[in-house]
Design an enzyme around this catalytic site. Structure first.
Site, PDB file in Angstrom:
ATOM      1  N   ASP A 117      11.455  -6.983   7.935  1.00 30.31           N
ATOM      2  CA  ASP A 117      10.390  -7.077   6.246  1.00 30.31           C
ATOM      3  C   ASP A 117      10.025  -4.850   7.061  1.00 30.31           C
ATOM      4  O   ASP A 117      10.428  -3.588   6.541  1.00 30.31           O
ATOM      5  CB  ASP A 117       9.370  -7.256   6.133  1.00 30.31           C
ATOM      6  CG  ASP A 117       8.487  -6.967   7.202  1.00 30.31           C
ATOM      7  OD1 ASP A 117       8.272  -8.143   7.337  1.00 30.31           O
ATOM      8  OD2 ASP A 117       7.009  -6.556   7.139  1.00 30.31           O
ATOM      9  N   ASN A 118      10.533  -4.798   8.991  1.00 30.24           N
ATOM     10  CA  ASN A 118      10.202  -3.546   9.243  1.00 30.24           C
ATOM     11  C   ASN A 118      11.464  -2.708   9.774  1.00 30.24           C
ATOM     12  O   ASN A 118      11.830  -2.758  10.832  1.00 30.24           O
ATOM     13  CB  ASN A 118       9.027  -3.451  10.793  1.00 30.24           C
ATOM     14  CG  ASN A 118       7.851  -3.665   9.806  1.00 30.24           C
ATOM     15  OD1 ASN A 118       7.583  -3.639   8.783  1.00 30.24           O
ATOM     16  ND2 ASN A 118       7.026  -4.751  10.845  1.00 30.24           N
ATOM     17  N   ARG A 169       1.016  -0.995  -0.073  1.00 27.56           N
ATOM     18  CA  ARG A 169       0.253   0.239   0.212  1.00 27.56           C
ATOM     19  C   ARG A 169       0.554   1.423   0.130  1.00 27.56           C
ATOM     20  O   ARG A 169       0.106   2.431   0.255  1.00 27.56           O
ATOM     21  CB  ARG A 169      -0.764  -0.265   1.269  1.00 27.56           C
ATOM     22  CG  ARG A 169       0.003  -0.189   2.808  1.00 27.56           C
ATOM     23  CD  ARG A 169      -0.922  -0.123   3.451  1.00 27.56           C
ATOM     24  NE  ARG A 169      -0.716   0.207   4.918  1.00 27.56           N
ATOM     25  CZ  ARG A 169      -0.887   0.429   5.790  1.00 27.56           C
ATOM     26  NH1 ARG A 169      -1.480   2.010   5.781  1.00 27.56           N
ATOM     27  NH2 ARG A 169      -0.980   0.517   6.744  1.00 27.56           N
ATOM     28  N   ASP A 198      -6.869  -3.374  -0.481  1.00 28.97           N
ATOM     29  CA  ASP A 198      -7.084  -2.821  -0.898  1.00 28.97           C
ATOM     30  C   ASP A 198      -6.090  -1.278  -1.173  1.00 28.97           C
ATOM     31  O   ASP A 198      -5.884  -0.535  -1.326  1.00 28.97           O
ATOM     32  CB  ASP A 198      -8.448  -1.686  -0.286  1.00 28.97           C
ATOM     33  CG  ASP A 198      -8.355  -0.965   0.794  1.00 28.97           C
ATOM     34  OD1 ASP A 198      -7.071  -1.356   1.396  1.00 28.97           O
ATOM     35  OD2 ASP A 198      -9.299  -0.873   1.867  1.00 28.97           O
TER      36      ASP A 198
END
Length: 467
Positions: A241-242, A85, A117
């Site tokens: 991934d952070n 996103r 989304d």
């Protein structure tokens, strides 16, 4: 309004395997909610534009893309993640000569959205805006917030329809441990080597090869996590991934600052085992660096020698972390020259705080004042500690502590109240929080109420991922 962003893109020049080129998805009615003019000036940006920072207009020189990476999530490896996103608009060279990414977060779906989304709602956008800027004011490496823009269209989550928003995030880069993992896991060694060379050139030009990079990242992460601990910060989701190569705090999802001190405190609603509890953060940082080491070892022909060197680097990290922790917490009790023997004095205070449920920030902020003992229920125990402490510190303790102990933090109950007001159209609490948190070590009387811990009814028991 016309806007100029002096893009100077480098990541987009890497091979196509590193990303997917894609423009952000336009929104219905862009409106500027918050604009960081001081940061814009640092980046050489002139003008402002809700259209650009909502994703409706791609500015000249931008080269929008979604980055690819993998990562361990709560200890389990996910072979492909990526910007689900977020869109990297491009990079600029700021006024200090530092290269920085400009990224839109909540800008619509990408090939990495995994059925999502690609959007964000106003609450998490304002939470990250406030907390990342507060972290910057505390002097802790972090991504920054440049803009928050309303989309004019709802985002549907468990709570129903919520106001949509896009955050513009600025970072030294968005390279993560997971960026290395995906190519190592796939056996794409040429891509891994290209990425490693790029990371060294961008962040650690003095590093000697992959093991030099590993050593530099371990040092940066050690300093970062010790800094988090010193202000009672809990990241909440320290997945690989952070975890940035640059050593910046990134991805403020279910993060929180502690009120009452608790070594085992967890806020994240999805952390059911306490993996990312406050006191576990140093251990997880080492674990994350072991995953980076595992990836970088793939670049060597002599794997046995590489494993030996990488193991030595990672095994040295707990001592690095402890040294950084002692330096930070030593300063919090007024010591500029803390030695290992001082650890007991610090830990004794923390034990008193945990036993009494004392407020972490206010306990340190009031040390040496007449109100310090008021933070504790067992005042006799505190008085005994206080006597030992006064026998250890020197005449400059107060001046050391005032630079190490913030008077104000972004407390969870204040953030939740700010979000509730913003959803109702009232941005005054947001603006007031931003003003107060900009100078956390010197709080004017007008913001004294923001120092207050939550009442029992105000306690926020859990925080949630920003998706």
């Amino acid at each position: 309004m016309t806007i100029h962003i002096p893009f100077d893109n480098s990541y987009a020049a890497l091979p196509d395997a590193f990303y997917t080129r894609q423009a952000p998805t336009p929104v219905k009615t862009p409106s500027m909610i918050a604009w960081n003019g001081a940061l814009a000036a640092e980046l050489g940006i002139t003008g402002e534009s809700a259209e650009v920072f909502a994703g409706n207009a791609v500015p000249e020189g931008a080269d929008p893309l979604a980055q690819l990476y993998a990562g361990h999530q709560f200890g389990s490896y996910n072979p492909q993640l990526g910007d689900g996103r977020a869109i990297l608009l491009g990079e600029v060279i700021d006024t200090t000569g530092q290269r920085r990414d400009i990224q839109l977060k909540g800008s619509g779906p990408t090939p990495y959205s995994r059925m999502g989304d690609g959007r964000a709602w106003l609450g998490p956008v304002l939470r990250e805006y406030v907390v990342s800027e507060a972290m910057h004011a505390l002097g802790i490496p972090t991504t920054r917030a440049l803009a928050a823009v309303g989309t004019g269209q709802p985002v549907y989550r468990e709570q129903g329809g919520l106001p949509g928003a896009v955050l513009t995030r600025v970072a030294s880069s968005h390279l993560r441990v997971g960026t290395f993992q995906i190519f190592a896991h796939r056996g794409e060694i040429d891509a891994l080597r290209t990425l490693t060379d790029y990371a060294i050139a961008r962040h650690y030009p003095d590093a000697d090869g992959p093991m030099g990079l590993l050593s530099a990242v371990c040092a940066a992460q050690s300093e970062l996590v010790a800094a988090w601990m010193s202000v009672g910060f809990i990241h909440g989701v320290m997945n690989t991934d952070n975890c940035t190569i640059s050593g910046e705090t990134i991805d403020y999802g279910p993060c929180a600052f502690m009120d009452a001190y608790d070594e085992a405190r967890v806020f994240s609603s999805i952390d059911q085992t306490g993996r990312y509890a406050y006191g576990n953060q140093p251990r997880i940082a080492v674990w994350n660096m072991a995953q980076l080491a595992t990836s970088l070892i793939q670049l060597y022909d002599d794997k046995e020698a590489a494993v030996e060197e990488a193991t030595a680097i990672v095994h040295a990290m707990p001592a690095q972390l402890q040294a950084a922790w002692l330096r930070r917490f030593g300063a919090k009790i007024g010591l500029s020259d803390a030695v290992p023997e001082d650890q007991f004095l610090i830990e004794e205070l923390l034990t008193l705080m945990q036993t009494d449920g004392a407020d972490f920030t206010n306990s340190f902020a009031t040390l040496g004042t007449d109100t310090a003992r008021d933070q504790f229920t067992d005042r006799a125990a505190f008085d005994a500690w206080d006597q030992k402490w006064r026998g250890r510190v020197g005449p400059n303790a107060a001046s050391i502590m005032v630079r190490a102990n913030p008077q104000i933090i972004p407390r969870n109950h204040r953030i939740e109240a700010m979000i509730e007001a913003a959803v109702a159209g009232d941005m005054v609490p947001f603006e007031r929080l931003m003003q107060a948190l900009a100078a956390p070590f010197d709080v004017p009387a007008a913001f004294e109420d923001l120092r207050r811990p939550p009442t029992k009814a105000e306690i926020v028991p859990a925080t949630f991922c920003g998706t």
